[in-house]
Design a protein around this motif. Sequence first.
Motif, PDB file in Angstrom:
ATOM      1  N   GLY A   1      29.519  22.345 -35.995  1.00  0.00           N
ATOM      2  CA  GLY A   1      28.828  22.635 -37.240  1.00  0.00           C
ATOM      3  C   GLY A   1      28.181  21.411 -37.858  1.00  0.00           C
ATOM      4  N   ALA A   2      28.661  20.235 -37.483  1.00  0.00           N
ATOM      5  CA  ALA A   2      28.043  19.006 -37.987  1.00  0.00           C
ATOM      6  C   ALA A   2      26.684  18.747 -37.346  1.00  0.00           C
ATOM      7  CB  ALA A   2      28.973  17.814 -37.736  1.00  0.00           C
ATOM      8  N   SER A   3      26.364  19.459 -36.263  1.00  0.00           N
ATOM      9  CA  SER A   3      25.076  19.244 -35.584  1.00  0.00           C
ATOM     10  C   SER A   3      23.893  19.492 -36.515  1.00  0.00           C
ATOM     11  CB  SER A   3      24.977  20.133 -34.342  1.00  0.00           C
ATOM     12  OG  SER A   3      25.992  19.819 -33.415  1.00  0.00           O
ATOM     13  N   PRO A   4      23.784  20.685 -37.138  1.00  0.00           N
ATOM     14  CA  PRO A   4      22.676  20.840 -38.090  1.00  0.00           C
ATOM     15  C   PRO A   4      22.832  19.963 -39.325  1.00  0.00           C
ATOM     16  CG  PRO A   4      24.118  22.753 -38.158  1.00  0.00           C
ATOM     17  CD  PRO A   4      24.546  21.934 -36.984  1.00  0.00           C
ATOM     18  N   GLN A   5      24.075  19.618 -39.686  1.00  0.00           N
ATOM     19  CA  GLN A   5      24.290  18.763 -40.850  1.00  0.00           C
ATOM     20  C   GLN A   5      23.706  17.373 -40.647  1.00  0.00           C
ATOM     21  OE1 GLN A   5      24.908  21.347 -42.652  1.00  0.00           O
ATOM     22  NE2 GLN A   5      26.512  20.375 -43.863  1.00  0.00           N
ATOM     23  N   ILE A   6      23.848  16.835 -39.446  1.00  0.00           N
ATOM     24  CA  ILE A   6      23.304  15.490 -39.229  1.00  0.00           C
ATOM     25  C   ILE A   6      21.784  15.507 -39.152  1.00  0.00           C
ATOM     26  CG2 ILE A   6      25.399  14.713 -38.033  1.00  0.00           C
ATOM     27  CD1 ILE A   6      23.725  14.705 -35.430  1.00  0.00           C
TER      28      ILE A   6
ATOM     29  N   PHE B   1      21.948  20.804 -29.639  1.00  0.00           N
ATOM     30  CA  PHE B   1      20.756  19.960 -29.575  1.00  0.00           C
ATOM     31  C   PHE B   1      19.595  20.617 -30.322  1.00  0.00           C
ATOM     32  CE2 PHE B   1      16.802  18.718 -27.317  1.00  0.00           C
ATOM     33  CZ  PHE B   1      16.806  17.369 -27.630  1.00  0.00           C
ATOM     34  N   ALA B   2      19.435  21.923 -30.138  1.00  0.00           N
ATOM     35  CA  ALA B   2      18.332  22.633 -30.786  1.00  0.00           C
ATOM     36  C   ALA B   2      18.475  22.627 -32.296  1.00  0.00           C
ATOM     37  CB  ALA B   2      18.261  24.075 -30.272  1.00  0.00           C
ATOM     38  N   THR B   3      19.711  22.791 -32.792  1.00  0.00           N
ATOM     39  CA  THR B   3      19.903  22.780 -34.246  1.00  0.00           C
ATOM     40  C   THR B   3      19.671  21.396 -34.821  1.00  0.00           C
ATOM     41  OG1 THR B   3      22.302  22.508 -33.964  1.00  0.00           O
ATOM     42  CG2 THR B   3      21.480  24.751 -34.258  1.00  0.00           C
ATOM     43  N   VAL B   4      20.067  20.362 -34.090  1.00  0.00           N
ATOM     44  CA  VAL B   4      19.820  18.993 -34.560  1.00  0.00           C
ATOM     45  C   VAL B   4      18.319  18.729 -34.635  1.00  0.00           C
ATOM     46  CG1 VAL B   4      20.005  16.552 -33.998  1.00  0.00           C
ATOM     47  CG2 VAL B   4      21.991  18.015 -33.760  1.00  0.00           C
ATOM     48  N   VAL B   5      17.595  19.035 -33.552  1.00  0.00           N
ATOM     49  CA  VAL B   5      16.160  18.755 -33.507  1.00  0.00           C
ATOM     50  C   VAL B   5      15.414  19.548 -34.573  1.00  0.00           C
ATOM     51  CG1 VAL B   5      14.061  19.005 -32.115  1.00  0.00           C
ATOM     52  CG2 VAL B   5      16.144  18.121 -31.073  1.00  0.00           C
ATOM     53  N   GLY B   6      15.681  20.854 -34.637  1.00  0.00           N
ATOM     54  CA  GLY B   6      14.968  21.688 -35.587  1.00  0.00           C
ATOM     55  C   GLY B   6      15.249  21.306 -37.026  1.00  0.00           C
ATOM     56  N   THR B   7      16.523  21.067 -37.341  1.00  0.00           N
ATOM     57  CA  THR B   7      16.884  20.717 -38.707  1.00  0.00           C
ATOM     58  C   THR B   7      16.336  19.340 -39.082  1.00  0.00           C
ATOM     59  OG1 THR B   7      18.929  21.968 -38.411  1.00  0.00           O
ATOM     60  CG2 THR B   7      18.802  20.569 -40.332  1.00  0.00           C
ATOM     61  N   THR B   8      16.318  18.426 -38.140  1.00  0.00           N
ATOM     62  CA  THR B   8      15.736  17.100 -38.391  1.00  0.00           C
ATOM     63  C   THR B   8      14.268  17.217 -38.764  1.00  0.00           C
ATOM     64  OG1 THR B   8      17.276  16.021 -36.866  1.00  0.00           O
ATOM     65  CG2 THR B   8      15.254  14.836 -37.392  1.00  0.00           C
ATOM     66  N   VAL B   9      13.530  18.039 -38.012  1.00  0.00           N
ATOM     67  CA  VAL B   9      12.107  18.224 -38.295  1.00  0.00           C
ATOM     68  C   VAL B   9      11.912  18.844 -39.679  1.00  0.00           C
ATOM     69  CG1 VAL B   9      10.018  19.467 -37.611  1.00  0.00           C
ATOM     70  CG2 VAL B   9      11.456  18.385 -35.871  1.00  0.00           C
ATOM     71  N   GLU B  10      12.701  19.892 -39.978  1.00  0.00           N
ATOM     72  CA  GLU B  10      12.608  20.549 -41.287  1.00  0.00           C
ATOM     73  C   GLU B  10      12.829  19.547 -42.416  1.00  0.00           C
ATOM     74  OE1 GLU B  10      12.600  23.694 -42.819  1.00  0.00           O
ATOM     75  OE2 GLU B  10      12.253  25.019 -41.118  1.00  0.00           O
ATOM     76  N   TRP B  11      13.890  18.739 -42.309  1.00  0.00           N
ATOM     77  CA  TRP B  11      14.240  17.849 -43.413  1.00  0.00           C
ATOM     78  C   TRP B  11      13.405  16.583 -43.417  1.00  0.00           C
ATOM     79  CZ3 TRP B  11      16.396  19.703 -47.447  1.00  0.00           C
ATOM     80  CH2 TRP B  11      17.166  20.863 -47.336  1.00  0.00           C
ATOM     81  N   TYR B  12      12.861  16.191 -42.289  1.00  0.00           N
ATOM     82  CA  TYR B  12      11.861  15.128 -42.294  1.00  0.00           C
ATOM     83  C   TYR B  12      10.708  15.535 -43.213  1.00  0.00           C
ATOM     84  CZ  TYR B  12       7.702  12.563 -40.841  1.00  0.00           C
ATOM     85  OH  TYR B  12       6.543  11.829 -40.850  1.00  0.00           O
ATOM     86  N   ASP B  13      10.213  16.759 -43.006  1.00  0.00           N
ATOM     87  CA  ASP B  13       9.109  17.253 -43.830  1.00  0.00           C
ATOM     88  C   ASP B  13       9.493  17.285 -45.305  1.00  0.00           C
ATOM     89  OD1 ASP B  13       7.679  17.628 -41.536  1.00  0.00           O
ATOM     90  OD2 ASP B  13       7.938  19.793 -41.443  1.00  0.00           O
ATOM     91  N   PHE B  14      10.694  17.754 -45.588  1.00  0.00           N
ATOM     92  CA  PHE B  14      11.148  17.897 -46.971  1.00  0.00           C
ATOM     93  C   PHE B  14      11.299  16.537 -47.650  1.00  0.00           C
ATOM     94  CE2 PHE B  14      14.063  19.516 -50.304  1.00  0.00           C
ATOM     95  CZ  PHE B  14      13.406  20.698 -50.630  1.00  0.00           C
TER      96      PHE B  14
END
Length: 457
Positions: A163-168, A26-39
């Motif tokens: 591993g797909a968690s941060p990918q999504i 869950f943490a990797t999904v949320v954090g990566t989503t925020v990072e790539w939203y910004d990008f």
Amino acid sequence: MSNPAQDEHTPGRTAPPSSDRRRVAFATVVGTTVEWYDFFVYASAAGLVFGKLFFSGLGANSTLVSFATVGVSFLFRPLGAFLAGHFGDKYGRRVVLVLTLILMGAATTLIGVLPTFDQIGVLAPVLLILLRILQGVSAGGEWGGAVLMAVEHAPSKRRGLFGASPQIGVPLGLLLASGVLALTNLLVPGQAFLDWGWRIPFLLSVGLILVGHYVRRRVEESPVFREIAQRREQTRTPIIQLFRKHSVLVLVAALVFAGNNAVGYMTTGGYIQNYATNPKGPIGLDRGPVLWAVTASAATWLISTWAAGAVSDRIGRRRTYVLGWIAQLAGVAVLFPLVDTGNVVLLALGLIILSVGLGFTYGQQAAFYAELFPASIRFSGVSISYALGAILGGAFAPTIATALVDATGTSVSVAVYLAGMTVVGLIATLLLRDRSGIPLGPDHEAEQAVSPLRFGK
């Protein structure tokens, strides 16, 4: 708390409890989503408004230069990857993830308050590019830490899925960015969007960053790194060790990602948004419907990415990639014929078909990369391979596509370019052995250090 199960592929090493795994996922999904939203907010804005607001002094070249600033950040991804890899292999995955999230959020928020070219002249694009560079450094360091936290916490038979968690988080970031831009365009239409409405998605990053920071601070360090740290076996110079022993592997792994990234950046880099909405272009669609079409394709990309991770646990990473490259090639073939109809429904269909292939050449990448490199230099290996793949693939894909259409007058040239990059990704995949399920802990460093290249060391 009940005793956690042993990892069946790493005898003697205790695997994290399932509750910890879910929290990490869950943490990797949320954090990566925020990072790539910004990008992606930046990339979309580059295609929609930045040419007019920050590069208007360049006249007809304003859009081309605006897209080039999307690519500039990629040139600094290796710096972020080098720094994150070095500190991640020495001090842990978790601290790097928190720092990259803060850096990305600060840069994005500052873009939202930047004066435009009309207000402060040439200083406006200079500041914009500097903040985009900071986004690139953050993105370069983010991915490796996120995927290793997910994969190294996972049971060996479910690494692809975990591993797909941060990918999504990438399609989720695109979904969120496109959705927020589309909603903002709906609430603040026309000239008002160009005057000030575009700033809203950037300023929203403040709230998202607080949520992401809170979630990431609550997860435990990777069990593989904890074991390395307990043994005091951190590599002093992981970057040097990586390139001394695995430089060819890094390049081949980078080409795998380049094949996906070049095609993906047709939407994530803002090219399709600009191509379809440019009033001087061949289609001239309204901005809102195109943004909603991209949002629908991002949802498809999310589902196919998750599915690819799960499928790779059953049939292997390499076979899943081969299926993905075939699907991606089919998506490239139909994309522009559907987009060029000028019908927004068919445009959405073309993007959705393409997104299936994109997901199946991306969902398994976290597990695939993690299984390529030894534990002691794994953060450096996955981060630098990813960053180099981004440069070789997506960095200037929108700029190249724009130049190709300007030179040839047809989108066929872009399709040929994207097909070529897909074939590059397929060939690179075939040069690597499938190492699904290989033990990831430091006890198996010697096995991990054997080259996965099919043509030797």
